[in-house]
Design an enzyme around this catalytic site. Sequence first.
Site, mmCIF file in Angstrom:
data_model
loop_
_atom_site.group_PDB
_atom_site.id
_atom_site.type_symbol
_atom_site.label_atom_id
_atom_site.label_comp_id
_atom_site.label_asym_id
_atom_site.label_seq_id
_atom_site.Cartn_x
_atom_site.Cartn_y
_atom_site.Cartn_z
ATOM 1 C CE LYS A 9 -9.824 8.545 -9.277
ATOM 2 N NZ LYS A 9 -9.801 7.142 -8.860
ATOM 3 C CD GLU A 13 3.687 -1.246 -6.917
ATOM 4 O OE1 GLU A 13 3.662 -1.626 -8.095
ATOM 5 O OE2 GLU A 13 4.704 -0.785 -6.361
ATOM 6 C CG PHE A 14 6.054 -4.941 -2.364
ATOM 7 C CD1 PHE A 14 5.333 -5.736 -1.489
ATOM 8 C CD2 PHE A 14 6.589 -5.523 -3.506
ATOM 9 C CE1 PHE A 14 5.167 -7.099 -1.732
ATOM 10 C CE2 PHE A 14 6.430 -6.876 -3.761
ATOM 11 C CZ PHE A 14 5.718 -7.670 -2.878
ATOM 12 C CE LYS A 36 0.540 -4.719 -0.526
ATOM 13 N NZ LYS A 36 0.764 -3.529 -1.267
ATOM 14 C CB ALA A 74 7.159 3.535 20.144
ATOM 15 N N GLY A 94 -1.768 3.401 10.274
ATOM 16 C CA GLY A 94 -3.065 3.656 9.652
ATOM 17 C C GLY A 94 -2.883 3.602 8.155
ATOM 18 C CB CYS A 152 -1.797 -0.589 2.685
ATOM 19 S SG CYS A 152 -1.917 0.001 1.008
ATOM 20 C CE LYS A 209 3.548 7.043 4.001
ATOM 21 N NZ LYS A 209 4.358 5.936 3.575
HETATM 22 C C1 UDX Z 1 2.522 0.290 3.416
HETATM 23 C C2 UDX Z 1 3.730 -0.600 3.087
HETATM 24 O O1 UDX Z 1 4.905 -0.047 3.686
HETATM 25 C C3 UDX Z 1 3.912 -0.731 1.600
HETATM 26 O O2 UDX Z 1 4.989 -1.601 1.303
HETATM 27 C C4 UDX Z 1 2.612 -1.276 1.013
HETATM 28 O O3 UDX Z 1 2.710 -1.364 -0.372
HETATM 29 C C5 UDX Z 1 1.437 -0.373 1.382
HETATM 30 O O4 UDX Z 1 1.362 -0.227 2.787
HETATM 31 P P1 UDX Z 1 2.090 2.916 3.427
HETATM 32 O O5 UDX Z 1 0.676 2.614 3.773
HETATM 33 O O6 UDX Z 1 2.389 3.959 2.412
HETATM 34 O O7 UDX Z 1 2.837 1.595 2.923
HETATM 35 O O8 UDX Z 1 2.782 3.394 4.776
HETATM 36 P P2 UDX Z 1 4.011 2.972 5.681
HETATM 37 O O9 UDX Z 1 5.156 3.860 5.413
HETATM 38 O O10 UDX Z 1 4.249 1.516 5.633
HETATM 39 O O11 UDX Z 1 3.426 3.364 7.109
HETATM 40 C C6 UDX Z 1 2.229 2.744 7.575
HETATM 41 C C7 UDX Z 1 1.816 3.300 8.917
HETATM 42 O O12 UDX Z 1 2.688 2.860 9.939
HETATM 43 C C8 UDX Z 1 1.797 4.832 9.003
HETATM 44 O O13 UDX Z 1 0.623 5.228 9.689
HETATM 45 C C9 UDX Z 1 3.036 5.167 9.810
HETATM 46 O O14 UDX Z 1 2.908 6.355 10.530
HETATM 47 C C10 UDX Z 1 3.107 3.946 10.739
HETATM 48 N N1 UDX Z 1 4.468 3.656 11.236
HETATM 49 C C11 UDX Z 1 5.453 3.314 10.370
HETATM 50 C C12 UDX Z 1 4.722 3.682 12.612
HETATM 51 O O15 UDX Z 1 3.825 3.964 13.422
HETATM 52 N N2 UDX Z 1 5.973 3.374 13.048
HETATM 53 C C13 UDX Z 1 6.984 3.036 12.209
HETATM 54 O O16 UDX Z 1 8.088 2.762 12.699
HETATM 55 C C14 UDX Z 1 6.709 3.007 10.833
#
Ligand code: UDX
Length: 435
Positions: free
Chosen positions: A36, A146-147, A202, A250, A255, A258, A325
């Site tokens: 890596k 971290e967000f 968090k 919806a 998934g 996180c 996503k």
């Molecule tokens: C998330 C948090 O948003 C972030 O702040 C944290 O630091 C890490 O976890 P991430 O895992 O990148 O980030 O994805 P996110 O954009 O939050 O989406 C999470 C999941 O929810 C995805 O599978 C997405 O498809 C789903 N989702 C999101 C929905 O099904 N509907 C929505 O309206 C929004």
Amino acid sequence: MLKISVIGTGYLGATHAACMAELGLDVVGIDTDEKKIAALSVGELPFYEPDLPELLQKHIKGGKLKFTTDFNEIADCDVHFICVGTPQMKDGLAADLSYVKSAFAAVAKVAKPGSLLVGKSTVPVGTAQALAATLPANLELAWNPEFLREGFAVEDTLRPNRLVIGVTSDRAEELLKEVYAQNLKENTPWVRADLPTAELVKVAANSFLATKISFINAMAEVCEAAGGDVTVLAKAIGYDPRIGNRFLQAGIGFGGGCLPKDIRAFMARAEELGASPALEFLREIDSINLRARQRVIDLVRTELSGSNNMDLKSFKIAVLGAAFKPDSDDVRDSPALDIAAQIHDAGADVVVHDPKAIEPAKKRFPNLKFAETIEDCVRGADLILHLTEWKVYRELDPNSLKPLVKQTKILDGRNALDRDKWRQAGWQFHALGRS
Ligand code: UDX
């Protein structure tokens, strides 16, 4: 000028390292994985994240960023950010803290007196205080959750909507203000907290987001039963600024690396703390989320065989999307891939397409079939399942796909396609939560 290290160069660490260099700091990224580090040293990423390779290359060339496996090279750093993973334990809901513990121990061995060790990993509340007790008196610990969202990692790190720091002294806060001087100049909200609160922020934020998604998916179930339309419902409630229209899409649910693991680890920690009843609702959030996947599978059966119980052996199903996503190649706990695998197990001939995640998806599910192009994926299909809302899928021309498929049936698992466009082109269009 401050010099910092970033320990753990996975998703979070690689992004943090490159962005801190962009904010003007001297950065050393460190990891025990030699492969890596060799790749990162030439600006190559083992995962897909928009804008990140360019940022890495820019600062490696400019000399502000380097990567190493040698802990001696971080001995002169003023601040060390620990960014290693905290995956779900194989035998339960709790988080595996072994990487965090060994990273803190390895840094403590080499860190110069007075330096600050800052945890960024998502951990169960109480971890920071326990780790602080293991450090020599001349080192200090802080927590800085971290967000960042995958797909927007660079933007979220360079311009975060808030900075949260858990500290036990003014000195630690001052050092972190120096690190984030550029963000503070841009008026990023700054929240100082104690260690447990910083850790909790968090998991509380992720629990809220997961709840919002499961809420709208629960409404989708009711809409299906009552003959309503969840997309209209979401739009209507979202105009209330107390509710807001984001995270109300919806579909097949959340998934990724996180949300699912964080809510489970939070429940496990609440139980240890004797606070289980407070988070009992998260169990329901998790079940609603997993139920969305099952609802798609049930719908596929009724769509194709007219019954919930029949097997899918004679049908070819094209799955559009494998990543959890869009704009990510991450397939960890991906609802799309889980559904594809379950339909495959039910006997269907499943072919999966994804613009970026085919390789990681193949590694996880070597028995599934994958197609390099959308055309190859849908050719001869009895049903198209749209499971990850990539832009290329949203922009598909239903007319041009028609001659390729066996049956013009599509099921939108993300409520992201233009229903009227598909119906006008003669497709049977179904979506979750829209009767
Ligand atoms: C998330 C948090 O948003 C972030 O702040 C944290 O630091 C890490 O976890 P991430 O895992 O990148 O980030 O994805 P996110 O954009 O939050 O989406 C999470 C999941 O929810 C995805 O599978 C997405 O498809 C789903 N989702 C999101 C929905 O099904 N509907 C929505 O309206 C929004």
